[in-house]
Motif scaffolding. Structure first.
Motif, PDB file in Angstrom:
ATOM      1  N   LEU A  26      77.588  78.427 -52.814  1.00 50.64           N
ATOM      2  CA  LEU A  26      78.097  77.657 -51.684  1.00 50.64           C
ATOM      3  C   LEU A  26      79.497  77.123 -51.971  1.00 50.64           C
ATOM      4  O   LEU A  26      80.380  77.155 -51.117  1.00 50.64           O
ATOM      5  CB  LEU A  26      77.151  76.498 -51.364  1.00 50.64           C
ATOM      6  CG  LEU A  26      75.814  76.858 -50.712  1.00 50.64           C
ATOM      7  CD1 LEU A  26      74.993  75.599 -50.490  1.00 50.64           C
ATOM      8  CD2 LEU A  26      76.016  77.581 -49.387  1.00 50.64           C
ATOM      9  N   CYS A  27      79.700  76.628 -53.203  1.00 52.78           N
ATOM     10  CA  CYS A  27      81.021  76.089 -53.557  1.00 52.78           C
ATOM     11  C   CYS A  27      82.079  77.186 -53.566  1.00 52.78           C
ATOM     12  O   CYS A  27      83.233  76.955 -53.186  1.00 52.78           O
ATOM     13  CB  CYS A  27      80.946  75.411 -54.921  1.00 52.78           C
ATOM     14  SG  CYS A  27      80.011  73.866 -54.925  1.00 52.78           S
ATOM     15  N   ARG A  28      81.700  78.374 -54.015  1.00 56.67           N
ATOM     16  CA  ARG A  28      82.655  79.470 -54.122  1.00 56.67           C
ATOM     17  C   ARG A  28      83.221  79.845 -52.767  1.00 56.67           C
ATOM     18  O   ARG A  28      84.402  80.184 -52.642  1.00 56.67           O
ATOM     19  CB  ARG A  28      81.984  80.678 -54.777  1.00 56.67           C
ATOM     20  CG  ARG A  28      82.938  81.842 -55.010  1.00 56.67           C
ATOM     21  CD  ARG A  28      82.253  82.938 -55.801  1.00 56.67           C
ATOM     22  NE  ARG A  28      83.174  84.030 -56.080  1.00 56.67           N
ATOM     23  CZ  ARG A  28      82.838  85.121 -56.776  1.00 56.67           C
ATOM     24  NH1 ARG A  28      81.605  85.241 -57.253  1.00 56.67           N
ATOM     25  NH2 ARG A  28      83.724  86.065 -56.992  1.00 56.67           N
ATOM     26  N   PHE A  29      82.396  79.755 -51.733  1.00 58.23           N
ATOM     27  CA  PHE A  29      82.853  80.115 -50.386  1.00 58.23           C
ATOM     28  C   PHE A  29      83.193  78.881 -49.547  1.00 58.23           C
ATOM     29  O   PHE A  29      83.424  79.000 -48.347  1.00 58.23           O
ATOM     30  CB  PHE A  29      81.779  80.940 -49.684  1.00 58.23           C
ATOM     31  CG  PHE A  29      81.543  82.285 -50.319  1.00 58.23           C
ATOM     32  CD1 PHE A  29      82.411  83.340 -50.087  1.00 58.23           C
ATOM     33  CD2 PHE A  29      80.471  82.480 -51.179  1.00 58.23           C
ATOM     34  CE1 PHE A  29      82.204  84.575 -50.678  1.00 58.23           C
ATOM     35  CE2 PHE A  29      80.249  83.715 -51.776  1.00 58.23           C
ATOM     36  CZ  PHE A  29      81.120  84.759 -51.534  1.00 58.23           C
ATOM     37  N   GLY A  30      83.203  77.694 -50.169  1.00 56.35           N
ATOM     38  CA  GLY A  30      83.611  76.479 -49.465  1.00 56.35           C
ATOM     39  C   GLY A  30      82.578  75.924 -48.527  1.00 56.35           C
ATOM     40  O   GLY A  30      82.914  75.156 -47.624  1.00 56.35           O
ATOM     41  N   ALA A 133      82.545  54.499 -44.313  1.00 63.11           N
ATOM     42  CA  ALA A 133      83.600  55.148 -43.533  1.00 63.11           C
ATOM     43  C   ALA A 133      84.478  56.030 -44.413  1.00 63.11           C
ATOM     44  O   ALA A 133      84.846  57.155 -44.024  1.00 63.11           O
ATOM     45  CB  ALA A 133      84.438  54.093 -42.821  1.00 63.11           C
ATOM     46  N   ILE A 134      84.806  55.543 -45.612  1.00 63.27           N
ATOM     47  CA  ILE A 134      85.620  56.340 -46.539  1.00 63.27           C
ATOM     48  C   ILE A 134      84.878  57.590 -46.971  1.00 63.27           C
ATOM     49  O   ILE A 134      85.445  58.695 -47.010  1.00 63.27           O
ATOM     50  CB  ILE A 134      86.010  55.494 -47.769  1.00 63.27           C
ATOM     51  CG1 ILE A 134      86.958  54.357 -47.352  1.00 63.27           C
ATOM     52  CG2 ILE A 134      86.666  56.363 -48.843  1.00 63.27           C
ATOM     53  CD1 ILE A 134      87.266  53.387 -48.472  1.00 63.27           C
ATOM     54  N   ALA A 135      83.594  57.450 -47.285  1.00 67.52           N
ATOM     55  CA  ALA A 135      82.797  58.604 -47.707  1.00 67.52           C
ATOM     56  C   ALA A 135      82.689  59.636 -46.588  1.00 67.52           C
ATOM     57  O   ALA A 135      82.845  60.840 -46.822  1.00 67.52           O
ATOM     58  CB  ALA A 135      81.406  58.147 -48.140  1.00 67.52           C
ATOM     59  N   CYS A 136      82.440  59.169 -45.374  1.00 73.77           N
ATOM     60  CA  CYS A 136      82.291  60.096 -44.240  1.00 73.77           C
ATOM     61  C   CYS A 136      83.604  60.816 -43.948  1.00 73.77           C
ATOM     62  O   CYS A 136      83.616  62.036 -43.738  1.00 73.77           O
ATOM     63  CB  CYS A 136      81.814  59.308 -43.019  1.00 73.77           C
ATOM     64  SG  CYS A 136      81.323  60.345 -41.627  1.00 73.77           S
ATOM     65  N   ALA A 137      84.705  60.076 -43.947  1.00 73.27           N
ATOM     66  CA  ALA A 137      86.000  60.699 -43.683  1.00 73.27           C
ATOM     67  C   ALA A 137      86.369  61.686 -44.782  1.00 73.27           C
ATOM     68  O   ALA A 137      86.868  62.784 -44.503  1.00 73.27           O
ATOM     69  CB  ALA A 137      87.072  59.618 -43.553  1.00 73.27           C
ATOM     70  N   THR A 138      86.095  61.332 -46.026  1.00 70.46           N
ATOM     71  CA  THR A 138      86.463  62.204 -47.150  1.00 70.46           C
ATOM     72  C   THR A 138      85.694  63.503 -47.129  1.00 70.46           C
ATOM     73  O   THR A 138      86.268  64.589 -47.318  1.00 70.46           O
ATOM     74  CB  THR A 138      86.211  61.476 -48.483  1.00 70.46           C
ATOM     75  OG1 THR A 138      86.974  60.265 -48.526  1.00 70.46           O
ATOM     76  CG2 THR A 138      86.615  62.358 -49.654  1.00 70.46           C
ATOM     77  N   VAL A 139      84.387  63.422 -46.908  1.00 75.26           N
ATOM     78  CA  VAL A 139      83.578  64.643 -46.964  1.00 75.26           C
ATOM     79  C   VAL A 139      83.936  65.597 -45.829  1.00 75.26           C
ATOM     80  O   VAL A 139      83.927  66.820 -46.007  1.00 75.26           O
ATOM     81  CB  VAL A 139      82.072  64.291 -46.949  1.00 75.26           C
ATOM     82  CG1 VAL A 139      81.605  63.828 -45.573  1.00 75.26           C
ATOM     83  CG2 VAL A 139      81.243  65.480 -47.423  1.00 75.26           C
ATOM     84  N   TRP A 140      84.297  65.062 -44.662  1.00 75.98           N
ATOM     85  CA  TRP A 140      84.680  65.953 -43.564  1.00 75.98           C
ATOM     86  C   TRP A 140      86.084  66.509 -43.764  1.00 75.98           C
ATOM     87  O   TRP A 140      86.374  67.649 -43.375  1.00 75.98           O
ATOM     88  CB  TRP A 140      84.565  65.232 -42.227  1.00 75.98           C
ATOM     89  CG  TRP A 140      83.152  65.160 -41.736  1.00 75.98           C
ATOM     90  CD1 TRP A 140      82.350  64.061 -41.653  1.00 75.98           C
ATOM     91  CD2 TRP A 140      82.353  66.254 -41.276  1.00 75.98           C
ATOM     92  NE1 TRP A 140      81.111  64.387 -41.177  1.00 75.98           N
ATOM     93  CE2 TRP A 140      81.086  65.726 -40.933  1.00 75.98           C
ATOM     94  CE3 TRP A 140      82.576  67.615 -41.122  1.00 75.98           C
ATOM     95  CZ2 TRP A 140      80.052  66.533 -40.443  1.00 75.98           C
ATOM     96  CZ3 TRP A 140      81.551  68.419 -40.635  1.00 75.98           C
ATOM     97  CH2 TRP A 140      80.309  67.888 -40.302  1.00 75.98           C
ATOM     98  N   THR A 145      89.788  70.672 -44.271  1.00 82.09           N
ATOM     99  CA  THR A 145      91.174  70.736 -44.742  1.00 82.09           C
ATOM    100  C   THR A 145      91.200  71.202 -46.200  1.00 82.09           C
ATOM    101  O   THR A 145      90.203  71.069 -46.917  1.00 82.09           O
ATOM    102  CB  THR A 145      91.866  69.360 -44.634  1.00 82.09           C
ATOM    103  OG1 THR A 145      91.214  68.436 -45.516  1.00 82.09           O
ATOM    104  CG2 THR A 145      91.824  68.842 -43.213  1.00 82.09           C
ATOM    105  N   PRO A 146      92.333  71.701 -46.657  1.00 80.54           N
ATOM    106  CA  PRO A 146      92.425  72.183 -48.044  1.00 80.54           C
ATOM    107  C   PRO A 146      92.712  71.078 -49.058  1.00 80.54           C
ATOM    108  O   PRO A 146      93.596  71.207 -49.913  1.00 80.54           O
ATOM    109  CB  PRO A 146      93.573  73.193 -47.975  1.00 80.54           C
ATOM    110  CG  PRO A 146      94.462  72.664 -46.899  1.00 80.54           C
ATOM    111  CD  PRO A 146      93.536  72.046 -45.872  1.00 80.54           C
ATOM    112  N   LEU A 147      92.003  69.975 -48.971  1.00 82.48           N
ATOM    113  CA  LEU A 147      92.176  68.924 -49.965  1.00 82.48           C
ATOM    114  C   LEU A 147      91.685  69.408 -51.333  1.00 82.48           C
ATOM    115  O   LEU A 147      90.716  70.167 -51.411  1.00 82.48           O
ATOM    116  CB  LEU A 147      91.387  67.670 -49.568  1.00 82.48           C
ATOM    117  CG  LEU A 147      91.933  66.815 -48.423  1.00 82.48           C
ATOM    118  CD1 LEU A 147      90.972  65.658 -48.147  1.00 82.48           C
ATOM    119  CD2 LEU A 147      93.308  66.266 -48.763  1.00 82.48           C
TER     120      LEU A 147
END
Length: 224
Positions: A26-30, A133-140, A145-147
């Protein structure tokens, strides 16, 4: 053929190795952040409903008190509001937390002014909400996005989830508030104040428990 191509040691052996191989794919394909994001979002929503609801603790006084601030035998109280048992005229507020009203100044000064447990629970609720809120915003953001996941996954998402879980669980110190444990309720003018008969878990507290469990599962998924 699989053993010859991958090597005997690379073949998953047991549930742990199978999980690691599935997570690696799963990680390999994002796709792994997309798998974690809905659970973090659910935990965030549950935490918000828990903190903003007005049914965190249900107080059974046992009689109708003569206190000027409250004159009902039962009370459904939240961290920031109480259940007035009335239907809100605003349809948007009615769909979110119907009947929730802010505490009056008299109630606040009498029951909350010197109550450290209540004040600490409110502070913890704010910290939990911000962390959620920080956790939800970060995971999405990691999903769409290519973070750089090598930094944001362990450096931002994991601390935010752990902090939201810890503070969300710690705000249950609200049940140690004076309104549940101290002699505050007057039966009549000639009698001394007495404590309530019981304080039970309300709907908002159930949301808080569910949020804590969800964040615990998120921590496991993020760490392993």
């Amino acid at each position: 053929q699989l053993k010859r191509r991958m090597g005997v040691d690379a073949v998953p052996d047991g549930l742990v190795d199978a999980w690691r191989l599935w997570r690696h794919c799963l990680c390999r394909f994002g796709w792994y952040p997309l798998f974690v994001a809905p659970l973090v979002t659910c935990a965030c929503i549950l935490d918000v409903f828990s903190s903003t609801g007005c049914d965190f603790v249900r107080v059974d006084i046992g009689f109708v008190p003569i206190n000027d601030e409250w004159q009902d035998s039962r009370a459904s109280l939240g961290l920031f509001s109480f259940d007035s048992n009335e239907t809100d005229k605003n349809k948007w507020k009615r769909s979110f937390n119907n009947g929730c009203q802010p505490y009056s100044e008299e109630f606040t000064s009498s029951f909350m002014g010197s109550d450290q447990s209540w004040q600490i629970a409110r502070i913890l609720a704010h910290i939990s909400g911000i962390s959620s809120a920080i956790a939800c915003a970060t995971v999405w953001l990691l999903t769409i996005t290519p973070l750089p996941a090598s930094f944001f996954w362990p450096g931002v998402l994991l601390p935010a989830v752990v902090l939201a879980m810890a503070t969300g669980a710690a705000k249950f110190i609200f049940f140690d508030a004076m309104i549940c444990s101290e002699d505050l309720w007057y039966m009549d003018e000639s009698s001394p104040p007495v404590p309530p008969q019981s304080c039970e878990i309300g709907e908002s507290a159930v949301f808080g428990i569910a949020s804590t469990v969800a964040y615990f599962l998120c921590t496991i998924l993020i760490c392993f």
